[in-house]
Write a protein that holds these residues in place. Sequence first.
Motif, PDB file in Angstrom:
ATOM      1  N   SER A 109       0.858  -1.188   0.000  1.00 26.64           N
ATOM      2  CA  SER A 109       0.000   0.000   0.000  1.00 26.64           C
ATOM      3  C   SER A 109       0.890   1.233   0.000  1.00 26.64           C
ATOM      4  O   SER A 109       2.043   1.173   0.456  1.00 26.64           O
ATOM      5  CB  SER A 109      -0.898   0.009   1.243  1.00 26.64           C
ATOM      6  OG  SER A 109      -1.768  -1.101   1.198  1.00 26.64           O
ATOM      7  N   ALA A 110       0.337   2.320  -0.489  1.00 32.96           N
ATOM      8  CA  ALA A 110       1.128   3.550  -0.638  1.00 32.96           C
ATOM      9  C   ALA A 110       1.614   4.089   0.704  1.00 32.96           C
ATOM     10  O   ALA A 110       1.041   3.795   1.758  1.00 32.96           O
ATOM     11  CB  ALA A 110       0.261   4.604  -1.319  1.00 32.96           C
ATOM     12  N   ILE A 111       2.667   4.889   0.640  1.00 30.10           N
ATOM     13  CA  ILE A 111       3.160   5.608   1.820  1.00 30.10           C
ATOM     14  C   ILE A 111       2.849   7.086   1.589  1.00 30.10           C
ATOM     15  O   ILE A 111       3.375   7.710   0.660  1.00 30.10           O
ATOM     16  CB  ILE A 111       4.676   5.379   2.010  1.00 30.10           C
ATOM     17  CG1 ILE A 111       4.960   3.874   2.181  1.00 30.10           C
ATOM     18  CG2 ILE A 111       5.191   6.187   3.197  1.00 30.10           C
ATOM     19  CD1 ILE A 111       6.435   3.502   2.250  1.00 30.10           C
ATOM     20  N   TYR A 120       7.044  16.002   3.272  1.00 24.88           N
ATOM     21  CA  TYR A 120       5.879  15.134   3.077  1.00 24.88           C
ATOM     22  C   TYR A 120       6.231  14.123   1.990  1.00 24.88           C
ATOM     23  O   TYR A 120       7.163  14.331   1.206  1.00 24.88           O
ATOM     24  CB  TYR A 120       4.656  15.955   2.660  1.00 24.88           C
ATOM     25  CG  TYR A 120       4.194  16.894   3.756  1.00 24.88           C
ATOM     26  CD1 TYR A 120       3.158  16.531   4.610  1.00 24.88           C
ATOM     27  CD2 TYR A 120       4.820  18.124   3.945  1.00 24.88           C
ATOM     28  CE1 TYR A 120       2.744  17.383   5.638  1.00 24.88           C
ATOM     29  CE2 TYR A 120       4.420  18.978   4.969  1.00 24.88           C
ATOM     30  CZ  TYR A 120       3.382  18.601   5.815  1.00 24.88           C
ATOM     31  OH  TYR A 120       2.982  19.416   6.822  1.00 24.88           O
ATOM     32  N   GLU A 121       5.438  13.063   1.938  1.00 27.71           N
ATOM     33  CA  GLU A 121       5.741  12.037   0.935  1.00 27.71           C
ATOM     34  C   GLU A 121       4.460  11.381   0.412  1.00 27.71           C
ATOM     35  O   GLU A 121       3.447  11.300   1.121  1.00 27.71           O
ATOM     36  CB  GLU A 121       6.656  10.965   1.532  1.00 27.71           C
ATOM     37  CG  GLU A 121       6.071  10.251   2.740  1.00 27.71           C
ATOM     38  CD  GLU A 121       7.076   9.340   3.451  1.00 27.71           C
ATOM     39  OE1 GLU A 121       8.102   8.965   2.852  1.00 27.71           O
ATOM     40  OE2 GLU A 121       6.810   8.990   4.623  1.00 27.71           O
ATOM     41  N   ALA A 122       4.519  10.931  -0.841  1.00 29.74           N
ATOM     42  CA  ALA A 122       3.437  10.132  -1.454  1.00 29.74           C
ATOM     43  C   ALA A 122       4.110   9.288  -2.532  1.00 29.74           C
ATOM     44  O   ALA A 122       4.472   9.794  -3.590  1.00 29.74           O
ATOM     45  CB  ALA A 122       2.358  11.025  -2.058  1.00 29.74           C
ATOM     46  N   HIS A 123       4.309   8.034  -2.229  1.00 31.52           N
ATOM     47  CA  HIS A 123       5.028   7.156  -3.162  1.00 31.52           C
ATOM     48  C   HIS A 123       4.762   5.700  -2.789  1.00 31.52           C
ATOM     49  O   HIS A 123       3.963   5.422  -1.890  1.00 31.52           O
ATOM     50  CB  HIS A 123       6.536   7.462  -3.141  1.00 31.52           C
ATOM     51  CG  HIS A 123       7.126   7.462  -1.753  1.00 31.52           C
ATOM     52  ND1 HIS A 123       7.351   6.308  -1.036  1.00 31.52           N
ATOM     53  CD2 HIS A 123       7.508   8.482  -0.941  1.00 31.52           C
ATOM     54  CE1 HIS A 123       7.856   6.612   0.143  1.00 31.52           C
ATOM     55  NE2 HIS A 123       7.947   7.933   0.243  1.00 31.52           N
ATOM     56  N   SER A 124       5.443   4.814  -3.450  1.00 26.07           N
ATOM     57  CA  SER A 124       5.365   3.374  -3.147  1.00 26.07           C
ATOM     58  C   SER A 124       3.929   2.867  -3.250  1.00 26.07           C
ATOM     59  O   SER A 124       3.439   2.171  -2.357  1.00 26.07           O
ATOM     60  CB  SER A 124       5.954   3.076  -1.756  1.00 26.07           C
ATOM     61  OG  SER A 124       7.251   3.636  -1.672  1.00 26.07           O
TER      62      SER A 124
END
Length: 402
Positions: A335-337, A348-352
């Motif tokens: 699932s996404a991070i 901040y992050e939005a990946h994987s």
Amino acid sequence: MAQSFNILIVGGGIIGSSIAMALAEQGATGIGVVDCDLSGKWGSSERNAGGVRATWGAAVNIDLSNASILFYQSVAEAVGFQQKGYLWLYDESAWPEAARRMDLQTRLGVTVVPLPQDAIPRRFPFLDRLGGVYKAIFSPNDGLINPNLLKSYYRSKAESSGVQWIDHQAVSSVTVKSDKVQSVELKRIETDEAVAQYLVDENLPDEAEKTTLKTGILVNAAGCWAPRLSALYGQTTPARPLRRQVAIIHGQDIDLSPYGMVVDTTGLYFHHEAGHILSGYAVPSEAPGYCFDDEGEGFFMTEVWPRLSARSSRFDRLKRTGGWAGLYAVSPDKSAIIGAVSGLDNVYEAHSFSGHGVMQSYAAGRGLAELILSGAYQTLDLSVLSGRRFETGHLVSEETDI
Ligand SMILES: Cc1cc2nc3c(=O)[nH]c(=O)nc-3n(C[C@H](O)[C@H](O)[C@H](O)COP(=O)(O)OP(=O)(O)OC[C@H]3O[C@@H](n4cnc5c(N)ncnc54)[C@H](O)[C@@H]3O)c2cc1C
């Protein structure tokens, strides 16, 4: 003097582009997006299968897809969204888990239709070899999207709101002071070959021209390269890049255009693609790594064709006409991070996204923009996707990543 942004997004793939649009729509200004290759030649956003589904096993993934599907419906023509459904075939051993997921999906508003084995060929007449298939689930509101059109849509909206795009620049170092990112150093990459080299082995020429960008907030949207970027600001990201191959096939005995995505009991998936068939399969023994080698005919003959022909006599005569390899960014719980990076005040992050980044991109971008601008999620609570879950052990249980 160094150029300065309020918010700098690293990675202009479908996720970085969606975040940029959402930030601008929610009123942010001074937004920059930097990418070593904005064309996305090697990025996952140009190398995927375009599947969109809400039939996930974890509530947050269902919610992210549901919310995104509502948006894709509203701009269907502009982004090539076709709701022709997903048909998922199950063998007997996989059925109990599929049925459990179906209950949750129904509770969360997804339309799912269970099909006994004998009902499958009535709806999908080309499936005339159903050995080993116990039941199927059809989800009519899922379907296929054009990922390139979707990314372009996000970008054009962002651009018209003043977002700046910085191309051919790789973020090569990050300056952190008092738990805050202050600036990033960029190195210019000119050629396709140099971009490919950098994305595979992180090698940048010493003589590359350097620039510094100051930023108030940094967003890591670097896809499967997110762990490399997070290492530059002193963090570890527990995701890994995994090659996935796709074959484009010509089949003169079959027209799949009336149908959406079909997923076989073996995990092989296929759908109509511009007069041809697109089919992919995740080889279980694939080792993690930044590898773009396409095994071509060998992959098709060993992994794809036998599985296709086991399902339909119309697949007996097929010809591979092309294909490619792309990278999944896979997290430990598939699932996404998404969220604020712990230990730093302004990152901040939005990946994987583990194979679901296209389909979840709209709601993921909207959610992260809310968190950045107001300090809390407003529309959908995505806090369970925070990277902190790998420290606390509260994982999101998602079992498939097709
Ligand atoms: C074969 C295959 C099939 C798939 N099928 C589906 C599907 O059916 N449905 C679905 O929803 N998803 C699917 N996916 C997954 C989907 O493609 C990804 O989840 C999504 O594209 C991720 O988008 P992204 O923006 O995070 O990453 P990317 O598109 O990879 O973008 C990341 C960007 O960051 C840039 N970058 C990285 N590091 C740096 C740096 N240091 N400096 C500057 N720039 C940097 C890269 O150049 C790249 O452009 C599939 C993927 C593959 C490979």
